[in-house]
Design an enzyme around this catalytic site. Sequence first.
Site, PDB file in Angstrom:
ATOM      1  N   CYS A  79     -10.543  -0.454  16.415  1.00 28.83           N
ATOM      2  CA  CYS A  79     -10.420  -0.019  15.007  1.00 28.83           C
ATOM      3  C   CYS A  79     -11.468   1.028  14.635  1.00 28.83           C
ATOM      4  O   CYS A  79     -11.192   2.226  14.634  1.00 28.83           O
ATOM      5  CB  CYS A  79     -10.531  -1.212  14.052  1.00 28.83           C
ATOM      6  SG  CYS A  79      -9.185  -2.410  14.204  1.00 28.83           S
ATOM      7  N   ARG A  80     -12.683   0.569  14.303  1.00 25.81           N
ATOM      8  CA  ARG A  80     -13.661   1.471  13.691  1.00 25.81           C
ATOM      9  C   ARG A  80     -14.159   2.585  14.607  1.00 25.81           C
ATOM     10  O   ARG A  80     -14.192   3.749  14.206  1.00 25.81           O
ATOM     11  CB  ARG A  80     -14.864   0.658  13.172  1.00 25.81           C
ATOM     12  CG  ARG A  80     -14.509  -0.286  12.046  1.00 25.81           C
ATOM     13  CD  ARG A  80     -15.580  -1.332  11.841  1.00 25.81           C
ATOM     14  NE  ARG A  80     -15.663  -2.233  12.992  1.00 25.81           N
ATOM     15  CZ  ARG A  80     -16.592  -3.152  13.168  1.00 25.81           C
ATOM     16  NH1 ARG A  80     -17.549  -3.268  12.272  1.00 25.81           N
ATOM     17  NH2 ARG A  80     -16.576  -3.923  14.235  1.00 25.81           N
ATOM     18  N   SER A  81     -14.586   2.234  15.834  1.00 24.42           N
ATOM     19  CA  SER A  81     -15.200   3.292  16.659  1.00 24.42           C
ATOM     20  C   SER A  81     -14.185   4.317  17.183  1.00 24.42           C
ATOM     21  O   SER A  81     -14.520   5.506  17.233  1.00 24.42           O
ATOM     22  CB  SER A  81     -16.064   2.712  17.784  1.00 24.42           C
ATOM     23  OG  SER A  81     -15.319   1.962  18.700  1.00 24.42           O
ATOM     24  N   CYS A 140     -18.324  -0.047  18.165  1.00 24.28           N
ATOM     25  CA  CYS A 140     -18.049  -1.186  17.287  1.00 24.28           C
ATOM     26  C   CYS A 140     -17.895  -2.424  18.163  1.00 24.28           C
ATOM     27  O   CYS A 140     -18.361  -2.425  19.310  1.00 24.28           O
ATOM     28  CB  CYS A 140     -16.827  -0.929  16.406  1.00 24.28           C
ATOM     29  SG  CYS A 140     -15.272  -0.714  17.314  1.00 24.28           S
ATOM     30  N   ASN A 176     -13.637  -1.894  19.839  1.00 26.31           N
ATOM     31  CA  ASN A 176     -13.228  -0.535  20.222  1.00 26.31           C
ATOM     32  C   ASN A 176     -11.723  -0.305  20.057  1.00 26.31           C
ATOM     33  O   ASN A 176     -11.114   0.479  20.779  1.00 26.31           O
ATOM     34  CB  ASN A 176     -13.677  -0.217  21.660  1.00 26.31           C
ATOM     35  CG  ASN A 176     -13.607   1.259  22.043  1.00 26.31           C
ATOM     36  OD1 ASN A 176     -13.315   1.595  23.194  1.00 26.31           O
ATOM     37  ND2 ASN A 176     -13.869   2.152  21.125  1.00 26.31           N
ATOM     38  N   ASP A 192     -15.714  -3.394   7.487  1.00 24.60           N
ATOM     39  CA  ASP A 192     -14.975  -3.818   8.681  1.00 24.60           C
ATOM     40  C   ASP A 192     -13.530  -4.212   8.332  1.00 24.60           C
ATOM     41  O   ASP A 192     -13.294  -5.273   7.752  1.00 24.60           O
ATOM     42  CB  ASP A 192     -15.688  -5.006   9.331  1.00 24.60           C
ATOM     43  CG  ASP A 192     -15.070  -5.373  10.682  1.00 24.60           C
ATOM     44  OD1 ASP A 192     -13.954  -4.888  10.990  1.00 24.60           O
ATOM     45  OD2 ASP A 192     -15.708  -6.131  11.429  1.00 24.60           O
TER      46      ASP A 192
HETATM   47  P1  4NP Z   1     -13.298  -3.134  15.825  1.00 22.75           P
HETATM   48  O1  4NP Z   1     -12.400  -4.302  15.207  1.00 22.75           O
HETATM   49  O2  4NP Z   1     -14.598  -3.768  16.265  1.00 22.75           O
HETATM   50  O3  4NP Z   1     -13.470  -2.205  14.642  1.00 22.75           O
HETATM   51  O4  4NP Z   1     -12.507  -2.538  16.954  1.00 22.75           O
HETATM   52  C1  4NP Z   1     -12.258  -5.561  15.773  1.00 22.75           C
HETATM   53  C2  4NP Z   1     -11.394  -5.746  16.831  1.00 22.75           C
HETATM   54  C3  4NP Z   1     -11.220  -7.001  17.375  1.00 22.75           C
HETATM   55  C4  4NP Z   1     -11.923  -8.064  16.840  1.00 22.75           C
HETATM   56  C5  4NP Z   1     -12.796  -7.876  15.786  1.00 22.75           C
HETATM   57  C6  4NP Z   1     -12.966  -6.614  15.254  1.00 22.75           C
HETATM   58  N1  4NP Z   1     -11.742  -9.350  17.360  1.00 22.75           N
HETATM   59  O5  4NP Z   1     -12.380 -10.299  16.857  1.00 22.75           O
HETATM   60  O6  4NP Z   1     -10.974  -9.509  18.325  1.00 22.75           O
END
Ligand code: 4NP
Length: 161
Positions: A14-16, A9, A12, A123
């Site tokens: 949340c989702r992945s 993602c 790294n 997301d």
């Molecule tokens: P992830 O979530 O890609 O699912 O881990 C996010 C984590 C951080 C950010 C965006 C999405 N950010 O903009 O910092």
Amino acid sequence: MMISVCFVCLGNICRSPMAELIFTEMVKERGLASRFNISSFGTDDCEVGNPIYGAALRELKEHGITGAHRAQQLSLRDVINNDYILVMDTANLNDVLRLTGGRFCEKIHRLCSFTDRPRDVSDPWYTRNFEKAYEDIYEGCLCFLNKLLSDKRAALGGTRL
Ligand code: 4NP
């Protein structure tokens, strides 16, 4: 034969990592843990070293899944070293293809492209709906695993679903 799967993602956190832990549990339940090498990465370095986001961890816990992870950024080497690179959304797909210069596209897939309703994983960073993200990821992992098992049954020694 070992199958290497990495989930990708943006951050790294949340989702992945949710996908990594959900898929790890799923293969464990089927007695297939030793067949898989499972990891997760972010396309960005913004969260490197950080643990799984609290709300994501709580959502996993509600489904009986626990675990820990520290965010790491995807490199070209990781793409080369894995059999499947499963990204969460279209932006991730474009970022990974930019990293590879368009190479290895045959092993880079959106996780929910394996479902009968191909889509991006919702997301939760923007929706704040971690349950929806969990459901999307769970469905994607299940459909991916079932496809893999039907494709690779011979290599996995005749293991049934
Ligand atoms: P992830 O979530 O890609 O699912 O881990 C996010 C984590 C951080 C950010 C965006 C999405 N950010 O903009 O910092």
